[in-house]
Every structure is written in C-alpha cells, then in structure tokens.
Design an enzyme around this catalytic site. Sequence first.
Site, PDB file in Angstrom:
ATOM      1  N   HIS A 111      -2.939   9.876  -1.557  1.00 55.67           N
ATOM      2  CA  HIS A 111      -3.055   8.604  -1.973  1.00 55.67           C
ATOM      3  C   HIS A 111      -2.808   8.599  -3.475  1.00 55.67           C
ATOM      4  CE1 HIS A 111      -3.503   5.508   1.274  1.00 55.67           C
ATOM      5  NE2 HIS A 111      -3.536   6.586   1.926  1.00 55.67           N
ATOM      6  N   ASP A 115       1.903 -14.460  12.554  1.00 51.26           N
ATOM      7  CA  ASP A 115       1.032 -14.991  11.969  1.00 51.26           C
ATOM      8  C   ASP A 115       0.060 -14.106  11.282  1.00 51.26           C
ATOM      9  OD1 ASP A 115      -1.334 -16.440  10.936  1.00 51.26           O
ATOM     10  OD2 ASP A 115      -0.641 -18.269  12.369  1.00 51.26           O
ATOM     11  N   LYS A 137      -8.201 -15.777  15.343  1.00 48.52           N
ATOM     12  CA  LYS A 137      -8.265 -15.305  13.911  1.00 48.52           C
ATOM     13  C   LYS A 137      -9.761 -15.309  13.464  1.00 48.52           C
ATOM     14  CE  LYS A 137      -4.051 -17.818  12.820  1.00 48.52           C
ATOM     15  NZ  LYS A 137      -3.536 -18.938  12.111  1.00 48.52           N
ATOM     16  N   GLU A 186       0.940  -1.271  -0.008  1.00 48.29           N
ATOM     17  CA  GLU A 186       0.168  -0.050  -0.022  1.00 48.29           C
ATOM     18  C   GLU A 186       0.827   1.165  -0.036  1.00 48.29           C
ATOM     19  OE1 GLU A 186      -2.801   0.678   3.215  1.00 48.29           O
ATOM     20  OE2 GLU A 186      -3.680   2.126   2.020  1.00 48.29           O
TER      21      GLU A 186
HETATM   22  C1  HMG Z   1       1.808  11.181   2.848  1.00 52.08           C
HETATM   23  C2  HMG Z   1       1.711  12.207   3.997  1.00 52.08           C
HETATM   24  C3  HMG Z   1       2.735  11.463   5.007  1.00 52.08           C
HETATM   25  C4  HMG Z   1       2.532  13.413   3.515  1.00 52.08           C
HETATM   26  O1  HMG Z   1       2.342  14.402   4.423  1.00 52.08           O
HETATM   27  P1  HMG Z   1       2.941  15.987   4.361  1.00 52.08           P
HETATM   28  O2  HMG Z   1       2.887  16.500   5.466  1.00 52.08           O
HETATM   29  O3  HMG Z   1       2.271  16.471   3.066  1.00 52.08           O
HETATM   30  O4  HMG Z   1       4.366  15.301   3.896  1.00 52.08           O
HETATM   31  P2  HMG Z   1       5.684  16.363   3.701  1.00 52.08           P
HETATM   32  O5  HMG Z   1       6.484  16.180   2.555  1.00 52.08           O
HETATM   33  O6  HMG Z   1       5.591  17.746   4.605  1.00 52.08           O
HETATM   34  O7  HMG Z   1       6.724  15.426   4.722  1.00 52.08           O
HETATM   35  C5  HMG Z   1       6.191  15.362   6.360  1.00 52.08           C
HETATM   36  C6  HMG Z   1       6.875  14.170   6.768  1.00 52.08           C
HETATM   37  O8  HMG Z   1       6.259  13.018   6.239  1.00 52.08           O
HETATM   38  C7  HMG Z   1       7.339  12.029   6.023  1.00 52.08           C
HETATM   39  N1  HMG Z   1       7.109  11.796   4.536  1.00 52.08           N
HETATM   40  C8  HMG Z   1       6.366  12.370   3.732  1.00 52.08           C
HETATM   41  N2  HMG Z   1       6.462  11.721   2.331  1.00 52.08           N
HETATM   42  C9  HMG Z   1       7.328  10.638   2.497  1.00 52.08           C
HETATM   43  C10 HMG Z   1       7.669   9.593   2.023  1.00 52.08           C
HETATM   44  N3  HMG Z   1       7.379   9.482   0.386  1.00 52.08           N
HETATM   45  N4  HMG Z   1       8.450   8.624   2.351  1.00 52.08           N
HETATM   46  C11 HMG Z   1       8.734   8.468   3.696  1.00 52.08           C
HETATM   47  N5  HMG Z   1       8.417   9.607   4.408  1.00 52.08           N
HETATM   48  C12 HMG Z   1       7.781  10.593   3.837  1.00 52.08           C
HETATM   49  C13 HMG Z   1       8.480  12.522   6.503  1.00 52.08           C
HETATM   50  O9  HMG Z   1       8.946  12.175   7.781  1.00 52.08           O
HETATM   51  C14 HMG Z   1       8.422  14.029   6.321  1.00 52.08           C
HETATM   52  O10 HMG Z   1       9.374  14.450   7.195  1.00 52.08           O
HETATM   53  P3  HMG Z   1      10.921  15.147   6.709  1.00 52.08           P
HETATM   54  O11 HMG Z   1      11.482  13.741   6.845  1.00 52.08           O
HETATM   55  O12 HMG Z   1      10.622  15.522   5.193  1.00 52.08           O
HETATM   56  O13 HMG Z   1      11.033  15.987   7.569  1.00 52.08           O
HETATM   57  C15 HMG Z   1       0.529  12.217   4.718  1.00 52.08           C
HETATM   58  O14 HMG Z   1      -0.246  12.904   3.679  1.00 52.08           O
HETATM   59  C16 HMG Z   1      -0.254  11.270   5.323  1.00 52.08           C
HETATM   60  O15 HMG Z   1       0.227  10.468   6.140  1.00 52.08           O
HETATM   61  N6  HMG Z   1      -1.500  10.799   4.703  1.00 52.08           N
HETATM   62  C17 HMG Z   1      -2.259   9.888   5.185  1.00 52.08           C
HETATM   63  C18 HMG Z   1      -1.895   8.508   4.508  1.00 52.08           C
HETATM   64  C19 HMG Z   1      -2.219   7.110   5.235  1.00 52.08           C
HETATM   65  O16 HMG Z   1      -2.233   7.291   6.675  1.00 52.08           O
HETATM   66  N7  HMG Z   1      -2.677   6.085   4.680  1.00 52.08           N
HETATM   67  C20 HMG Z   1      -2.743   5.071   5.180  1.00 52.08           C
HETATM   68  C21 HMG Z   1      -3.543   4.186   4.626  1.00 52.08           C
HETATM   69  S1  HMG Z   1      -5.437   4.597   4.866  1.00 52.08           S
HETATM   70  C22 HMG Z   1      -6.088   3.350   4.887  1.00 52.08           C
HETATM   71  O17 HMG Z   1      -5.904   2.401   4.189  1.00 52.08           O
HETATM   72  C23 HMG Z   1      -7.214   3.178   5.912  1.00 52.08           C
HETATM   73  C24 HMG Z   1      -8.426   3.949   5.728  1.00 52.08           C
HETATM   74  C25 HMG Z   1      -8.497   5.457   5.556  1.00 52.08           C
HETATM   75  O18 HMG Z   1      -9.293   3.498   4.723  1.00 52.08           O
HETATM   76  C26 HMG Z   1      -9.074   3.744   7.244  1.00 52.08           C
HETATM   77  C27 HMG Z   1     -10.339   4.714   7.350  1.00 52.08           C
HETATM   78  O19 HMG Z   1     -11.264   4.528   7.448  1.00 52.08           O
HETATM   79  O20 HMG Z   1     -10.056   5.670   8.198  1.00 52.08           O
HETATM   80  N1  NDP Z   2      -1.510 -25.053  16.539  1.00 49.75           N
HETATM   81  C1  NDP Z   2      -2.514 -24.238  15.969  1.00 49.75           C
HETATM   82  O1  NDP Z   2      -3.914 -24.404  16.598  1.00 49.75           O
HETATM   83  C2  NDP Z   2      -2.210 -23.028  15.755  1.00 49.75           C
HETATM   84  C3  NDP Z   2      -0.722 -22.843  15.198  1.00 49.75           C
HETATM   85  N2  NDP Z   2      -0.555 -21.647  14.794  1.00 49.75           N
HETATM   86  C4  NDP Z   2       0.990 -21.530  14.212  1.00 49.75           C
HETATM   87  O2  NDP Z   2       1.761 -21.597  15.445  1.00 49.75           O
HETATM   88  C5  NDP Z   2       3.075 -21.208  15.303  1.00 49.75           C
HETATM   89  C6  NDP Z   2       3.138 -20.498  16.418  1.00 49.75           C
HETATM   90  O3  NDP Z   2       3.364 -21.316  17.448  1.00 49.75           O
HETATM   91  P1  NDP Z   2       4.518 -21.409  18.739  1.00 49.75           P
HETATM   92  O4  NDP Z   2       4.122 -22.215  19.607  1.00 49.75           O
HETATM   93  O5  NDP Z   2       4.628 -19.790  18.894  1.00 49.75           O
HETATM   94  O6  NDP Z   2       5.748 -21.632  17.701  1.00 49.75           O
HETATM   95  P2  NDP Z   2       6.328 -22.992  17.633  1.00 49.75           P
HETATM   96  O7  NDP Z   2       5.411 -23.978  17.509  1.00 49.75           O
HETATM   97  O8  NDP Z   2       7.667 -22.667  16.455  1.00 49.75           O
HETATM   98  O9  NDP Z   2       7.233 -23.354  18.956  1.00 49.75           O
HETATM   99  C7  NDP Z   2       7.882 -22.485  19.728  1.00 49.75           C
HETATM  100  C8  NDP Z   2       8.766 -23.457  20.616  1.00 49.75           C
HETATM  101  O10 NDP Z   2       9.803 -22.665  20.661  1.00 49.75           O
HETATM  102  C9  NDP Z   2      10.525 -22.965  21.928  1.00 49.75           C
HETATM  103  N3  NDP Z   2      11.114 -22.001  22.534  1.00 49.75           N
HETATM  104  C10 NDP Z   2      12.703 -21.690  22.504  1.00 49.75           C
HETATM  105  N4  NDP Z   2      12.924 -20.500  23.246  1.00 49.75           N
HETATM  106  C11 NDP Z   2      11.836 -20.071  23.589  1.00 49.75           C
HETATM  107  C12 NDP Z   2      11.746 -18.862  24.293  1.00 49.75           C
HETATM  108  N5  NDP Z   2      12.506 -17.869  24.571  1.00 49.75           N
HETATM  109  N6  NDP Z   2      10.424 -18.644  24.458  1.00 49.75           N
HETATM  110  C13 NDP Z   2       9.248 -19.358  24.168  1.00 49.75           C
HETATM  111  N7  NDP Z   2       9.415 -20.561  23.493  1.00 49.75           N
HETATM  112  C14 NDP Z   2      10.744 -20.812  23.297  1.00 49.75           C
HETATM  113  C15 NDP Z   2       9.419 -23.562  22.765  1.00 49.75           C
HETATM  114  O11 NDP Z   2       9.577 -25.008  23.063  1.00 49.75           O
HETATM  115  P3  NDP Z   2       8.908 -25.781  24.436  1.00 49.75           P
HETATM  116  O12 NDP Z   2       7.594 -25.487  24.193  1.00 49.75           O
HETATM  117  O13 NDP Z   2       9.451 -27.049  24.631  1.00 49.75           O
HETATM  118  O14 NDP Z   2       9.637 -24.928  25.549  1.00 49.75           O
HETATM  119  C16 NDP Z   2       8.139 -23.307  22.089  1.00 49.75           C
HETATM  120  O15 NDP Z   2       7.158 -24.419  22.355  1.00 49.75           O
HETATM  121  C17 NDP Z   2       2.791 -20.267  13.927  1.00 49.75           C
HETATM  122  O16 NDP Z   2       3.525 -20.700  12.750  1.00 49.75           O
HETATM  123  C18 NDP Z   2       1.434 -20.212  13.638  1.00 49.75           C
HETATM  124  O17 NDP Z   2       1.119 -19.912  12.381  1.00 49.75           O
HETATM  125  C19 NDP Z   2      -1.541 -20.575  14.623  1.00 49.75           C
HETATM  126  C20 NDP Z   2      -2.581 -20.743  15.209  1.00 49.75           C
HETATM  127  C21 NDP Z   2      -3.169 -21.918  15.599  1.00 49.75           C
END
Ligand code: HMG
Ligand code: NDP
Length: 410
Positions: A405, A310, A235, A106
């Site tokens: 956008h 995940d 989920k 995005e």
């Molecule tokens: C696009 C901006 C940031 C412009 O914003 P701006 O203020 O016009 O930009 P600017 O050129 O004055 O720059 C300000 C700062 O923005 C950053 N920046 C600026 N441009 C860039 C770039 N190209 N790459 C990386 N960073 C950038 C950067 O930090 C910059 O500071 P600087 O470093 O220049 O001092 C602003 O208009 C904005 O944030 N718009 C909102 C966009 C957004 O949040 N989109 C997310 C997806 S929306 C969605 O999917 C969900 C939705 C909307 O449907 C959910 C809902 O219903 O609410």
């Molecule tokens: N089975 C299910 O129903 C579901 C599975 N998943 C999947 O499960 C996976 C994640 O499960 P998850 O159990 O996290 O991962 P893993 O199955 O990969 O197991 C992680 C293992 O790492 C070991 N481990 C080693 N070091 C550490 C530490 N510092 N802290 C914790 N554990 C450590 C543990 O072994 P030990 O237990 O012997 O201590 C732990 O069980 C993902 O791939 C996800 O997509 C997602 C949703 C549902």
Amino acid sequence: MTDRVDADAAESLAERVESGDLRLYELEEHADADTAAAARRLVVTNHSGADLDTTGEYAFPAEQAAGSNIENMIGAAQIPMGVAGPVSIDGGAFSGETYLPLATTEGALLASVNRGLSVIDASGGATARVTKKGMTRAPVFRTSGIAESQALAEWTRDNTDLLREAAESTTMHGKLLDVTPYVVGDNVFLRFRYDTADAMGMNMVTIATGEACDVVEEETDASLVALSGNMCTDKKPAAINAVEGRGRSVTAEATLPREFVEETLKTTPEAIAEVNTRKNLIGSAKAGSLGFNAQVANVVAAMYLATGQDAAQVVEGSNGIVSVEAREDGLYAAVSLASIEVGTVGGGTKLPTQAEGLDVLGIRGGGDPAGSNADALAECVATGALAGELSLLSALASRNLSSAHAELGR
Ligand SMILES: CC(C)(COP(=O)([O-])OP(=O)([O-])OC[C@H]1O[C@@H](n2cnc3c(N)ncnc32)[C@H](O)[C@@H]1OP(=O)([O-])[O-])[C@@H](O)C(=O)NCCC(=O)NCCSC(=O)C[C@@](C)(O)CC(=O)[O-]
Ligand SMILES: NC(=O)C1=CN([C@@H]2O[C@H](COP(=O)(O)OP(=O)(O)OC[C@H]3O[C@@H](n4cnc5c(N)ncnc54)[C@H](OP(=O)(O)O)[C@@H]3O)[C@@H](O)[C@H]2O)C=CC1
C-alpha cells in the site's frame, strides 16, 4: 454535459431558485435535464463557492439519469474504473474467460485482485455456482395480541396462493417463492421471497408485496404498519441474510498447485491457511463479525459500482465465509457469499458506463433463460472476491501488506 446546456436558460433558472420562485427539484419541468443540472450547479456554486466544472463534465445525457436514477442532479461523481484478469470461470450460468471491471479509488486493490485472478487462471480457473436465490421484502403488521398473531401466521401459511396471485399481478418477471411469518408479541413480520429473474428486484418486490398486503388487510384483522419491517433485511448488517441468504447465495472455489502459490503469491498453502483460520475465522468470531473474510466488501463494492448495482447493498454483500485448506499438492480455497443482490436489468444497469461494465462480462440485459445473466454476474463477483482473498491473505502471510500500500496506494 456542458455542450448540451442552454447557458442563458440555466442562469435564469438559477436566479428563479435563488429568489424563491422555483424549487431546486422542479427545474426539469422548465428546461431539458442538462440545463436543469447546470442551473443547480450555479445555485450550489453561488451558495458554497465550490467550483463544479468537473462535476458537470459527464459523458451521458442527463435525461438518462434524471427521473429514474437521481433527483436534484448536478452532474456525476466519476470513479476510476479498471479491469483485472482475464480469468476462466466454470459457472452454473457463466462459462468462459473474462476480465472483471472494478471501479474504486483504493490503490493496490486492482493489483491484488489481478494477482489473485492470475494464480486462479493459471491453475485452471474458478468453479462457481449460485446455490440459492430469492429477493425478500418483509412488511410488519400490528395485531391485537398473540392469539391474533398466531392466527395470522397460520392464515398466511394456508393462503400463500392467494398472496401469490395478488403479488404476481404486478409483475411479468417476478415469482413469489414463499412467505415466512415471524411473530413477536403483537407484531407479525411476513418475509416474502421472490425469484426476480435478472433484476436485483427491490422495486419489483416492494410493489408486489404492497399488493399482497392489501389482501392481508382485507382478509384478516391485522393492520399494516410498514411495508418494510426490517426483517427483509435491506441495507443493514443482519444475521438473517448471512444465514438464510438474500438475492443470490453464491460460491467460487479454486484449487491452486503449490508451485503457483509459491511463485505468484510468494508464500505457502500452509501459511495462507493459518492466516485464514486465525484472522478470517477466529478473529471474526471474536469480533462478532458477520463477515468471515478479509476484503470481500472491496471487490463487491468495486464491481457493484462498475456494473450499476445499488452501492448500499455492499452491506449484506460482505456476508462471506472463506474456507481454505492446505493440501499435499497445493491449496483449496472457496468464498461463499450469502447475499449478493445483483441485477443486469433495472436500477443503475441502464446507465451508459455501467452498461459498458456489464458488456465487459458479456451479460448486459435479460438472460436466456431468465435470471441467468444475474446468476452469471453473481458468479463473477464471487470469483473476484476469491481472488481478493487469496492475494490479501498471501500479502499478510508474507508480511507485505503495508509495503504494497505504501508503493501503490499513496
Ligand atoms: C500489490 C501486490 C499484488 C503485489 O504483489 P507482488 O507479488 O509483490 O507483485 P509482483 O510484482 O510479483 O506481481 C505478481 C502479480 O500481481 C499482479 N500485479 C502486481 N502489481 C500490479 C499492478 N500494479 N497492477 C496490476 N496487477 C499487478 C499481477 O498479476 C502480477 O503478475 P504478472 O502479471 O506480473 O505475472 C500484493 O502485495 C497484494 O496483493 N497486496 C495486498 C493488497 C490488498 O489486497 N489490498 C486490498 C485492500 S486491503 C483493505 O482495504 C482491507 C483490510 C486489509 O483492512 C481488511 C482486513 O482487515 O483484512
Ligand atoms: N423500492 C425499494 O424499496 C427499493 C428500491 N431500490 C432500488 O430499486 C432499484 C432496483 O429495483 P428493480 O426492481 O431491480 O429494478 P427496476 O425498478 O428498474 O425494475 C426492473 C423491471 O425490469 C423488468 N424486466 C425486464 N426484463 C427483465 C428480466 N429479464 N428480469 C427481471 N426483470 C425484467 C421487470 O418488469 P416487470 O416487473 O413488469 O416484469 C422489473 O420489474 C434500484 O434502483 C435500487 O436502488 C433499492 C432498495 C429498496
């Protein structure tokens, strides 16, 4: 990866699949994982006409994924990855300055998070804390009726230690925190909640709960119907996760001086607060949304993809409430995420690019103390979400969402 592929072997395996001699998922038994993936690409190309050359250009040995991360592998879906920041985070587990890795398709998303982080950082950084943790699995049992259901609920409260002993026998790291019974007629749901240290924990808690269910069936008359009874809830959108939390409940906050809001976000604290109230709070309430935010899911999804989480758990990751208050000298803003299910070990975190994503944050693998790396990841996700909210609320307040956008996202 093409340079590891035995092309002749791949062709012959593809022919054997097409003639019905081999199943598509059996190929790793007859060749290395890269050759097996190449053979599958041939089968799919012959079947669909799709050119899968780019899908086959992945940068890690297939055997690292085939087996524990994917079946029937044909290659990799590559998602562009970028960084936003750096930002300073004063967390309970994360402390310091970091870039945040985000993978997305995005346009404008990273620019938005980058803008939000830049104003947070200039204002002294974010403060973040994990306030509750526990990964849940909730099996459903059948009873003969309400009397037995009530008795099972009571038995569970009296025998949690017995269940703990069974559950913890399957894991070195998992700790059973509590078991909460929920009764619905002749159904009893036992919601097991675990500390899973640095693992997201779904495999861990599913295995552990399975062991505890054996004890329930041995010691009571209840019968296990399903190891997951949907009261977990994994989920699916569910109020229980938004209220009780699941994985990590985490908040990030920042206080922004008025001049930074005006310079970088191009609006005022009052305008941001009004958009938050009317959109994130009232609009979400009217819509019956569980997410009282604008785009938390965007940041959660992009950081999950970049760090090997995940992706399906973005559903509950978007349970977040944004609080904003315009103050005399600026703006207070916080994002509270109820159910961030993340790990720095296990699952997809060991794959090479995802592990590199964790390296950007400096939190690959197990933390010291155990659980601190996953806490730190949750704090980084919350900080990114706060940045995304600030930038998007500001863009809406200054009416430049669609122009941003149009410029960056098409
Ligand atoms: C696009 C901006 C940031 C412009 O914003 P701006 O203020 O016009 O930009 P600017 O050129 O004055 O720059 C300000 C700062 O923005 C950053 N920046 C600026 N441009 C860039 C770039 N190209 N790459 C990386 N960073 C950038 C950067 O930090 C910059 O500071 P600087 O470093 O220049 O001092 C602003 O208009 C904005 O944030 N718009 C909102 C966009 C957004 O949040 N989109 C997310 C997806 S929306 C969605 O999917 C969900 C939705 C909307 O449907 C959910 C809902 O219903 O609410
Ligand atoms: N089975 C299910 O129903 C579901 C599975 N998943 C999947 O499960 C996976 C994640 O499960 P998850 O159990 O996290 O991962 P893993 O199955 O990969 O197991 C992680 C293992 O790492 C070991 N481990 C080693 N070091 C550490 C530490 N510092 N802290 C914790 N554990 C450590 C543990 O072994 P030990 O237990 O012997 O201590 C732990 O069980 C993902 O791939 C996800 O997509 C997602 C949703 C549902």
